[in-house]
Design a protein around this motif. Structure first.
Motif, PDB file in Angstrom:
ATOM      1  N   PHE A  28       0.798  -1.216   0.000  1.00 35.43           N
ATOM      2  CA  PHE A  28       0.000   0.000   0.000  1.00 35.43           C
ATOM      3  C   PHE A  28       0.840   1.281   0.000  1.00 35.43           C
ATOM      4  CE2 PHE A  28      -2.121   3.401   2.368  1.00 35.43           C
ATOM      5  CZ  PHE A  28      -3.197   3.628   1.531  1.00 35.43           C
ATOM      6  N   PRO A  29       1.906   1.411   0.818  1.00 39.34           N
ATOM      7  CA  PRO A  29       2.692   2.650   0.762  1.00 39.34           C
ATOM      8  C   PRO A  29       3.254   2.937  -0.631  1.00 39.34           C
ATOM      9  CG  PRO A  29       3.241   1.418   2.727  1.00 39.34           C
ATOM     10  CD  PRO A  29       2.377   0.522   1.898  1.00 39.34           C
ATOM     11  N   PHE A  30       3.720   1.896  -1.346  1.00 40.94           N
ATOM     12  CA  PHE A  30       4.217   2.110  -2.697  1.00 40.94           C
ATOM     13  C   PHE A  30       3.094   2.584  -3.620  1.00 40.94           C
ATOM     14  CE2 PHE A  30       7.305  -0.816  -0.900  1.00 40.94           C
ATOM     15  CZ  PHE A  30       8.502  -0.256  -1.320  1.00 40.94           C
ATOM     16  N   PHE A  31       1.912   2.001  -3.466  1.00 42.26           N
ATOM     17  CA  PHE A  31       0.784   2.393  -4.292  1.00 42.26           C
ATOM     18  C   PHE A  31       0.371   3.831  -4.001  1.00 42.26           C
ATOM     19  CE2 PHE A  31      -3.740   2.535  -5.405  1.00 42.26           C
ATOM     20  CZ  PHE A  31      -3.691   2.028  -6.699  1.00 42.26           C
ATOM     21  N   TYR A  32       0.402   4.208  -2.737  1.00 49.63           N
ATOM     22  CA  TYR A  32       0.053   5.585  -2.362  1.00 49.63           C
ATOM     23  C   TYR A  32       1.074   6.576  -2.913  1.00 49.63           C
ATOM     24  CZ  TYR A  32      -0.712   9.687   0.578  1.00 49.63           C
ATOM     25  OH  TYR A  32      -0.921  10.970   1.028  1.00 49.63           O
ATOM     26  N   ILE A  33       2.355   6.239  -2.798  1.00 48.40           N
ATOM     27  CA  ILE A  33       3.402   7.110  -3.328  1.00 48.40           C
ATOM     28  C   ILE A  33       3.250   7.269  -4.837  1.00 48.40           C
ATOM     29  CG2 ILE A  33       5.888   7.249  -3.752  1.00 48.40           C
ATOM     30  CD1 ILE A  33       6.284   5.925  -1.018  1.00 48.40           C
ATOM     31  N   PHE A  34       2.966   6.166  -5.509  1.00 51.33           N
ATOM     32  CA  PHE A  34       2.765   6.208  -6.960  1.00 51.33           C
ATOM     33  C   PHE A  34       1.597   7.114  -7.325  1.00 51.33           C
ATOM     34  CE2 PHE A  34       0.555   4.519 -10.689  1.00 51.33           C
ATOM     35  CZ  PHE A  34       1.569   4.578 -11.644  1.00 51.33           C
ATOM     36  N   ALA A  35       0.485   7.004  -6.596  1.00 49.49           N
ATOM     37  CA  ALA A  35      -0.704   7.800  -6.909  1.00 49.49           C
ATOM     38  C   ALA A  35      -0.465   9.285  -6.675  1.00 49.49           C
ATOM     39  CB  ALA A  35      -1.891   7.315  -6.075  1.00 49.49           C
ATOM     40  N   VAL A  36       0.164   9.643  -5.564  1.00 46.34           N
ATOM     41  CA  VAL A  36       0.395  11.051  -5.252  1.00 46.34           C
ATOM     42  C   VAL A  36       1.387  11.669  -6.229  1.00 46.34           C
ATOM     43  CG1 VAL A  36       1.272  12.643  -3.503  1.00 46.34           C
ATOM     44  CG2 VAL A  36      -0.201  10.749  -2.832  1.00 46.34           C
ATOM     45  N   SER A  37       2.402  10.905  -6.638  1.00 48.32           N
ATOM     46  CA  SER A  37       3.424  11.468  -7.520  1.00 48.32           C
ATOM     47  C   SER A  37       2.866  11.854  -8.879  1.00 48.32           C
ATOM     48  CB  SER A  37       4.563  10.455  -7.698  1.00 48.32           C
ATOM     49  OG  SER A  37       4.100   9.290  -8.369  1.00 48.32           O
ATOM     50  N   PHE A  38       1.768  11.240  -9.301  1.00 50.00           N
ATOM     51  CA  PHE A  38       1.163  11.552 -10.595  1.00 50.00           C
ATOM     52  C   PHE A  38      -0.084  12.420 -10.456  1.00 50.00           C
ATOM     53  CE2 PHE A  38       3.621   7.841 -11.945  1.00 50.00           C
ATOM     54  CZ  PHE A  38       4.118   8.280 -13.160  1.00 50.00           C
ATOM     55  N   SER A  39      -0.327  12.972  -9.277  1.00 50.53           N
ATOM     56  CA  SER A  39      -1.538  13.751  -9.038  1.00 50.53           C
ATOM     57  C   SER A  39      -1.249  15.241  -9.154  1.00 50.53           C
ATOM     58  CB  SER A  39      -2.109  13.439  -7.650  1.00 50.53           C
ATOM     59  OG  SER A  39      -2.435  12.065  -7.541  1.00 50.53           O
ATOM     60  N   SER A  40      -2.322  15.981  -9.353  1.00 52.20           N
ATOM     61  CA  SER A  40      -2.223  17.436  -9.398  1.00 52.20           C
ATOM     62  C   SER A  40      -2.358  18.006  -7.993  1.00 52.20           C
ATOM     63  CB  SER A  40      -3.320  18.015 -10.293  1.00 52.20           C
ATOM     64  OG  SER A  40      -4.609  17.685  -9.783  1.00 52.20           O
ATOM     65  N   LEU A  41      -2.115  19.301  -7.871  1.00 49.29           N
ATOM     66  CA  LEU A  41      -2.201  19.946  -6.560  1.00 49.29           C
ATOM     67  C   LEU A  41      -3.627  19.899  -6.018  1.00 49.29           C
ATOM     68  CD1 LEU A  41      -0.964  21.621  -4.296  1.00 49.29           C
ATOM     69  CD2 LEU A  41      -1.385  23.666  -5.676  1.00 49.29           C
ATOM     70  N   GLU A  42      -4.606  20.040  -6.886  1.00 47.99           N
ATOM     71  CA  GLU A  42      -6.003  19.999  -6.439  1.00 47.99           C
ATOM     72  C   GLU A  42      -6.361  18.632  -5.862  1.00 47.99           C
ATOM     73  OE1 GLU A  42      -4.964  21.019  -9.334  1.00 47.99           O
ATOM     74  OE2 GLU A  42      -5.295  23.197  -9.203  1.00 47.99           O
ATOM     75  N   ASP A  43      -5.890  17.557  -6.509  1.00 47.77           N
ATOM     76  CA  ASP A  43      -6.173  16.214  -5.997  1.00 47.77           C
ATOM     77  C   ASP A  43      -5.537  15.989  -4.638  1.00 47.77           C
ATOM     78  OD1 ASP A  43      -7.575  15.736  -8.285  1.00 47.77           O
ATOM     79  OD2 ASP A  43      -5.956  14.657  -9.292  1.00 47.77           O
ATOM     80  N   VAL A  44      -4.311  16.483  -4.454  1.00 42.84           N
ATOM     81  CA  VAL A  44      -3.609  16.290  -3.184  1.00 42.84           C
ATOM     82  C   VAL A  44      -4.312  17.050  -2.060  1.00 42.84           C
ATOM     83  CG1 VAL A  44      -1.438  16.671  -1.961  1.00 42.84           C
ATOM     84  CG2 VAL A  44      -1.411  15.876  -4.322  1.00 42.84           C
ATOM     85  N   ILE A  45      -4.787  18.263  -2.355  1.00 42.05           N
ATOM     86  CA  ILE A  45      -5.452  19.064  -1.327  1.00 42.05           C
ATOM     87  C   ILE A  45      -6.838  18.508  -1.008  1.00 42.05           C
ATOM     88  CG2 ILE A  45      -6.391  21.349  -0.826  1.00 42.05           C
ATOM     89  CD1 ILE A  45      -4.150  22.534  -2.488  1.00 42.05           C
TER      90      ILE A  45
END
Length: 291
Positions: A28-45
């Motif tokens: 799961f941590p690898f999957f989360y890191i992968f998802a956040v690294s390809f996300s925009s600022l709006e998705d992260v917020i």
């Protein structure tokens, strides 16, 4: 008999369920890191726990891969890992082979090796030795102080002791010296052990950052892990990646830069692991049992 079979099936299913939970917690941590690294600022917020990016953005990767300090530190890490692993294998294998032969003072040398396994000189004496030998601010300060791992040396010595003595006697009768025996007979028979220990040493060099913080002051010689520490722990991605260059007006969000840097730092050594995994049990266990 039927009752035991049902109980055994229940235990197997329980073990499988527990292992799936453990494996999921590790993946799961690898999957989360992968998802956040390809996300925009709006998705992260907008998402506290981001599992899949709504908008795929590669700005963080372009920002990191376009950074000269990151690319330079990557090549420094590759150089230290390759060169350090070769030095580790050369020193460990030659000393282990010497301690496996009936030489004078072998017990004393083996005692000193075990002593260093249990007791270390400490941080300040080690730093003074590195400074006195002129290794400060050099990549050799990341290699030579850890040229031999006592544990790996002992295991490899046990591996060499399991090689039949008749091979040495036959080679000596054919006129071979110890160097020829070691190079032409011992090393080809030790490929599983060498492959396993090469990965152990390589992972250690790749993940090492504390030695670089102590011994390397020049940012141009920093390995990748030190730059990653500046990005993630110190939380200075701009300063670490731009290194005094002209500042980019609209850099990617720090969160996506941090996750992308972690992923890019982890993937190279992760790709090497499957190719050498099959040698682990065979290479290490052969030298861990004394007959």
């Amino acid at each position: 008999m039927l009752h035991r079979t049902r109980a055994g099936r229940f235990i197997d299913r329980l073990n499988a369920a527990v292992l799936l939970v453990v494996a999921g917690s590790m993946v799961f941590p690898f999957f989360y890191i992968f998802a956040v690294s390809f996300s925009s600022l709006e998705d992260v917020i907008r998402n506290d726990l981001l599992l899949w990016p709504e908008t795929w953005v590669t700005d963080a990767y372009r920002y990191i891969l376009g950074s000269e300090p990151f690319i330079r530190s990557f090549f420094v890490t590759v150089l230290v890992t390759v060169l350090g692993t070769l030095v580790n294998l050369a020193f460990t294998a030659t000393m282990a082979y010497g301690l496996s032969r009936p030489i004078y003072g072998r017990r004393i040398l083996l005692f000193l090796v075990v002593f260093t396994l249990l007791f270390s000189a400490g941080l300040i004496p080690t730093y003074m030795v590195v400074k006195a030998t002129g290794l400060l601010d050099s990549i050799w300060s990341l290699i030579l102080p850890v040229a031999i791992s006592p544990f790996n040396l002992i295991v490899m010595r046990q591996f060499f002791l399991r090689i039949p003595e008749e091979l040495h006697e036959a080679a000596i009768l054919d006129g071979a010296n110890h160097l020829q025996i070691f190079w032409r007979i011992i090393l080809p028979l030790s490929k599983p052990a060498l492959a396993a220990f090469s990965l152990f040493y390589a992972v250690g060099h790749w993940n090492n950052y504390f030695s670089a913080i102590l011994y390397v002051n020049d940012p141009a010689k920093w390995p990748l892990q030190v730059v990653l520490r500046q990005i993630v722990i110190v939380n200075e991605p701009k300063a670490a990646l731009q290194g005094g260059q002209q500042m980019i007006h609209n850099p990617p969000p720090p969160e996506t830069v941090q996750m992308a840097a972690i992923l890019l730092t982890t993937l190279p050594i992760l790709f090497i692991y499957p190719f050498l995994q099959k040698y682990f049990v065979k290479g290490v266990m052969l030298g861990s049992v004394k007959e």
